[in-house]
Scaffold this motif. Structure first.
Motif, short mmCIF file in Angstrom:
data_model
loop_
_atom_site.label_atom_id
_atom_site.label_comp_id
_atom_site.label_asym_id
_atom_site.label_seq_id
_atom_site.Cartn_x
_atom_site.Cartn_y
_atom_site.Cartn_z
N VAL A 130 7.41 28.12 39.26
CA VAL A 130 8.13 27.05 39.95
C VAL A 130 7.61 26.95 41.39
O VAL A 130 7.62 27.93 42.12
N PRO A 131 7.12 25.77 41.80
CA PRO A 131 6.63 25.65 43.18
C PRO A 131 7.81 25.70 44.17
O PRO A 131 8.90 25.21 43.85
N PRO A 132 7.60 26.29 45.33
CA PRO A 132 8.71 26.44 46.27
C PRO A 132 9.10 25.12 46.93
O PRO A 132 10.26 24.93 47.31
N ARG A 133 8.17 24.21 47.10
CA ARG A 133 8.40 22.97 47.84
C ARG A 133 7.75 21.82 47.11
O ARG A 133 6.98 22.00 46.18
N CYS A 134 8.02 20.61 47.57
CA CYS A 134 7.39 19.41 47.01
C CYS A 134 5.87 19.57 46.96
O CYS A 134 5.27 20.12 47.89
N LEU A 135 5.27 19.10 45.90
CA LEU A 135 3.84 19.30 45.71
C LEU A 135 3.01 18.46 46.69
O LEU A 135 1.84 18.74 46.92
N ARG B 266 12.57 19.75 49.68
CA ARG B 266 13.18 20.71 48.76
C ARG B 266 13.20 20.12 47.34
O ARG B 266 13.43 18.91 47.18
N LEU B 267 12.96 20.96 46.35
CA LEU B 267 13.00 20.48 44.96
C LEU B 267 14.37 20.72 44.37
O LEU B 267 14.99 21.75 44.61
N ALA B 268 14.87 19.75 43.60
CA ALA B 268 16.15 19.93 42.93
C ALA B 268 16.00 19.54 41.47
O ALA B 268 15.10 18.78 41.10
N GLN B 269 16.92 20.07 40.64
CA GLN B 269 16.83 19.76 39.21
C GLN B 269 17.44 18.40 38.93
O GLN B 269 18.51 18.08 39.42
N THR B 270 16.74 17.62 38.16
CA THR B 270 17.31 16.35 37.71
C THR B 270 17.17 16.25 36.21
O THR B 270 16.29 16.87 35.62
N GLY B 271 18.00 15.42 35.64
CA GLY B 271 17.97 15.33 34.19
C GLY B 271 18.46 16.65 33.66
O GLY B 271 18.51 17.64 34.38
N LEU B 272 18.86 16.68 32.43
CA LEU B 272 19.46 17.91 31.95
C LEU B 272 18.86 18.28 30.62
O LEU B 272 18.39 17.44 29.88
N ALA B 273 18.89 19.55 30.33
CA ALA B 273 18.38 19.99 29.04
C ALA B 273 19.34 21.00 28.47
O ALA B 273 20.38 21.30 29.05
N ILE B 274 18.97 21.53 27.33
CA ILE B 274 19.94 22.25 26.52
C ILE B 274 20.49 23.52 27.18
O ILE B 274 21.65 23.85 27.01
N GLN B 275 19.66 24.17 27.99
CA GLN B 275 20.17 25.40 28.60
C GLN B 275 21.26 25.10 29.62
O GLN B 275 22.20 25.86 29.80
N ARG B 276 21.12 23.96 30.28
CA ARG B 276 22.13 23.54 31.24
C ARG B 276 23.44 23.22 30.50
O ARG B 276 24.53 23.58 30.93
N LEU B 277 23.30 22.59 29.34
CA LEU B 277 24.48 22.27 28.54
C LEU B 277 25.18 23.56 28.11
O LEU B 277 26.41 23.66 28.14
N GLU B 278 24.38 24.53 27.75
CA GLU B 278 24.95 25.81 27.33
C GLU B 278 25.77 26.42 28.47
O GLU B 278 26.88 26.90 28.27
N GLU B 279 25.22 26.35 29.67
CA GLU B 279 25.91 26.92 30.83
C GLU B 279 27.21 26.19 31.11
O GLU B 279 28.25 26.80 31.35
N ASP B 280 27.13 24.86 31.06
CA ASP B 280 28.33 24.03 31.24
C ASP B 280 29.42 24.45 30.28
O ASP B 280 30.59 24.59 30.66
N LEU B 281 29.05 24.63 29.04
CA LEU B 281 30.03 24.97 28.02
C LEU B 281 30.63 26.34 28.29
O LEU B 281 31.84 26.53 28.18
#
Ligand code: ADP
Ligand code: ZN
Length: 761
Positions: A500-505, A512-527
């Motif tokens: 994971v790069p520390p800063r914008c490429l 700063r980089l932030a997560q957008t869009g969601l995938a299954i691991q995030r859903l698991e955590e939410d649950l």
């Protein structure tokens, strides 16, 4: 002239026919290990007459240098003697598993999918078959030389036992009742000769399957199942009628039971059945349920060790197996008495082979049915549009409906829940309050839920909070997906991993980089956070790497070891869990943006499959489809589980856009590591193709060449050009021309011809 000098005329002198041969000779037609799309003829020398038949592995002189090359003999014919015919150099004795009809099928695959016969038959025959296992067995032969000294009784006995024939050493010694010492003396005196002969390794008999007794028919057929069986049995009746029967039944209508009953009848008539299933990892439940209903069953799949695979096929060829269950290559199973082919979940993309020959097992099954005059049964709740189209337009396709679920099971009520706005980022709930509440209720009632979110990873991608730039794959340009557990970024297209790069490429930004869009691991955590007492089981290709992991996880869920099964499309496939009350699909429309004209069809299939996982036993059940935006039309059809309206609409749209099943498509992929090479060649090829199209092939359309959606794979830069034609024949004709004219053969490292493509990446 120079050529004549290089080939001395005396070379084939020994092929001069004897008087008895009456000027005829045996000719083997051989698929030689070359990229050429044709067979080559060789004379069969007398020494190999008894050995060479269809399926025999041979070595032949090939090409300018007459180098010895591998090949498979496909046919042996008798032809007028021709002295220019070069002879086979060697042949490997072995079992002949290639029937005439399998040869015909293989040649059709080779022609239709534009693939060299050698490559095709290499895919069709397991490697062990192409080089059959032989062992060298010691043999003895009496030389017939006069003996100078008197023979001892033992020596005389051995010579008498041998007579004029060759005999296995062990047999000869046993028959004469003498020891190896006697033999040694005879050898020293030149009276007996020791030889070595290659013999095929003897085959172990096929074990009759289940250790437990085979399961009986536990229930009465429903009227729908009974009807379907009657119609299918009628198709078996005229012993050599070719027919394709589409068993179109909602999920849980008991299609498997119909296959079982019809196969029983096929076996009773002394014939064999092949059942094709999608990807084995996803079909373990079906395999178990089918396999335990029969006694002589063989399961074939790609993970089978080579030796076991070969033994299994040998048993099939010997007629010791009644039912062959397997993934796509099982369509070539060497059944001598084939009576039926079943293709379960015929719409599945895993039936398409992803290497040359790029065959589609369902279509090959239909061709095989036609060649061998046996019915082919396709089963699906959401048939491929190709199949649906055929049912409506081709006389030998027949539709059999199974509209109701088995007793006690009811299709769930399906509801749409709209979650406003796109998924933003951390802190934003992925689940709508409605879905969350239903989950809680389900668990409180002691029942289970399945949730499908077809996106692997944790956050779909990383985005710069300052300039908005997203982190993409350097190779293919797709979004890299953040995998939290491993703290890495992965490209799901080319399997690249980066940290994971520390800063914008963009170094001038450095935001700063932030997560957008969601995938299954995030859903698991939410649950886990919102329903802490729920026992979760996540199923995707990141958690389930091996087949055993998958089987174990499913058994666990079946036995109630988890409350919520959460996963990618893996959870949608053909599973039968009695206690599932709630099925949820999250954001299914996201897949519509994929570069695949079948995207809507896939979304529809996926929703119906997931919804079909709920309510498979007594009691009410519910399915919730959660979308971010206003749902596109495909979702509306899926909510009503209305396949036929969806199919009609989608077929009409495809007709307007000139897409399959109304036309045939071929995807040509040119890949080369040199910069610009593939692009230049694809453009040249497209021009040459257009030129042919306007001159000779009416209706053939050449799309503009373009980079593949996955532009880079490994070192290779990939470009594609797509052809469409009103029917297959004009496409195959084109490639026949390509063999003759060089302008259609691109000069790139890898040139792929994918007929009826399914994979568009
Ligand atoms: P499909 O393949 O159409 O989704 P399945 O063949 O998986 O449906 O059948 C669903 C379930 O119903 C299975 O558990 C099966 O054992 C059961 N089943 C099939 N036929 C009957 C029947 N006639 N009566 C009761 N249960 C049945
Ligand atoms: Zn990539």
């Amino acid at each position: 002239m120079a050529d004549d000098k290089r080939r001395p005329p005396t070379r084939q002198l020994w092929l001069v026919p004897t008087a008895g041969q009456a000027e005829r000779s045996l000719i083997a037609e051989v698929a030689v290990k070359t990229p050429a799309r044709r067979l080559y003829s060789y004379a069969v020398p007398d020494a190999w007459r008894a050995v060479v038949r269809a399926g025999t592995a041979v070595r032949v002189p090939y090409g300018r240098g007459q180098r010895l090359t591998d090949g498979v003999c496909l046919r042996v014919t008798t032809q007028a003697w021709d002295q220019t015919q070069r002879p086979l150099a060697a042949a490997q004795p072995g079992p002949a598993w290639l029937s005439e009809s399998l040869v015909e099928l293989g040649l059709w695959v080779s022609e239709y999918y534009v693939c060299a016969p050698w490559k095709t038959f290499a895919a069709l025959l397991p490697s062990r078959l192409r080089t059959p296992r032989v062992k060298n067995v010691p043999y003895l032969r009496a030389t017939g030389a006069p003996s100078a000294d008197r023979l001892s009784t033992k020596q005389a006995a051995l010579l008498a036992a041998l007579g004029n024939a060759e005999m296995r050493r062990a047999d000869a010694l046993a028959r004469a009742g003498v020891s190896a010492a006697t033999l040694r003396t005879l050898c020293q005196r030149g009276l007996v000769e020791c030889l070595s002969r290659a013999e095929p390794v003897p085959r172990r008999p096929w074990p009759t399957q289940p250790v437990e007794p085979c399961a009986a028919d536990a229930f009465e057929l429903t009227p729908g199942q009974h009807d379907a069986c009657q119609q299918l049995l009628a198709a078996l009746e005229p012993a050599d009628a070719f027919r394709v029967l589409l068993l179109f039944g909602v999920p849980g209508s008991g299609k498997t039971e119909v296959y079982v009953r019809v196969m029983r009848e096929v076996i009773r008539r002394g014939r064999q059945a092949i059942v094709l299933i999608p990807e084995i990892a996803l079909a373990t439940q079906v395999v178990d349920r089918l396999a335990r209903r029969f006694e002589r069953v063989a399961v074939l799949h790609s993970q089978l060790p080579a030796r076991l695979r070969c033994e299994t096929l040998a048993a099939v060829a010997a007629g010791e197996v009644d039912v062959v269950i397997g993934t796509r290559s099982a369509v070539f199973a060497p059944c001598p008495k084939l009576g039926l082919i079943v293709v379960d979940e015929e719409q599945e993309t895993s039936f398409k082979n992803l290497a040359a020959p790029y065959y589609h097992a369902r279509d090959v099954a239909i061709k095989r049915g036609q060649i061998e005059h046996v019915p082919v049964m396709l089963g699906s709740a959401t048939p491929a549009l190709e199949t649906w189209y055929n049912v409506q337009h081709r006389p030998h396709f027949q539709l059999i409906r199974l509209p109701q679920r088995v007793p006690g099971a009811h299709l769930p009520e399906v509801q749409l829940v709209q979650r406003h706005g796109p998924h933003a980022g951390p802190g934003d709930d992925m689940l709508s309050p409605r879905l969350r509440a239903e989950l809680a209720d389900t668990l409180a009632a002691g029942q289970q839920a399945i949730l499908l979110y077809n996106r692997r990873g944790y956050a779909a991608y990383l985005r710069c909070t300052k300039c908005g730039l997203t982190v993409r794959c350097e190779r293919c340009g797709g979004h890299l997906v953040f995998h939290r557990a491993e703290q890495t970024l992965k490209c799901h297209r080319c399997s690249v991993r980066v940290s994971v790069p520390p800063r914008c490429l963009d170094s001038t930004c450095g935001g700063r980089l932030a997560q957008t869009g969601l995938a299954i691991q995030r859903l698991e955590e939410d649950l886990r956070a919102s329903i802490p007492h729920a026992r979760l089981l996540r199923l995707d290709s990141d958690t389930m790497r091996r087949r055993e992991d998958y089987q174990q996880a499913l058994r666990g869920f079946e036995n109630g070891a988890a409350d919520i099964l959460l996963g990618t499309q893996m959870v949608a496939k053909g599973l039968d869990f009695p206690r599932v009350r709630l099925a949820g699909v999250i954001d299914p429309a996201a897949a519509l943006s994929l570069p695949d004209f079948r995207a809507a069809e896939r979304v529809f299939q996926l929703i119906v499959q997931v919804v079909g996982r709920a309510g498979r036993r007594e009691g009410p059940s519910l399915a919730i489809v959660q979308t971010a935006e206003r749902p596109p039309p495909v979702i509306a059809h899926a909510l009503r589980m209305d396949y036929e309206s969806f199919a009609a609409e989608e077929l009409e749209q495809r007709r307007r856009l000139y897409y399959p099943p109304h036309v045939r498509m071929v995807r040509l992929i040119l890949a080369d590591p040199r910069p610009n090479r593939a692009r230049a060649e694809v453009e040249r090829l497209a021009v040459a193709l257009r030129d042919r199209a306007t001159r000779a092939h009416a209706g053939l359309r050449v799309d503009p060449p373009e980079p593949c959606p996955v532009k880079r794979r490994g070192e290779l830069l990939r470009y594609q050009v797509v052809l469409r034609a009103p029917h297959g024949a004009s496409i195959q004709g084109l490639f026949d021309e390509a063999d003759r004219g060089k302008d259609l053969a691109p000069r790139v490292q890898r040139f792929t011809i994918d007929v009826d493509p399914v994979d568009w990446l």
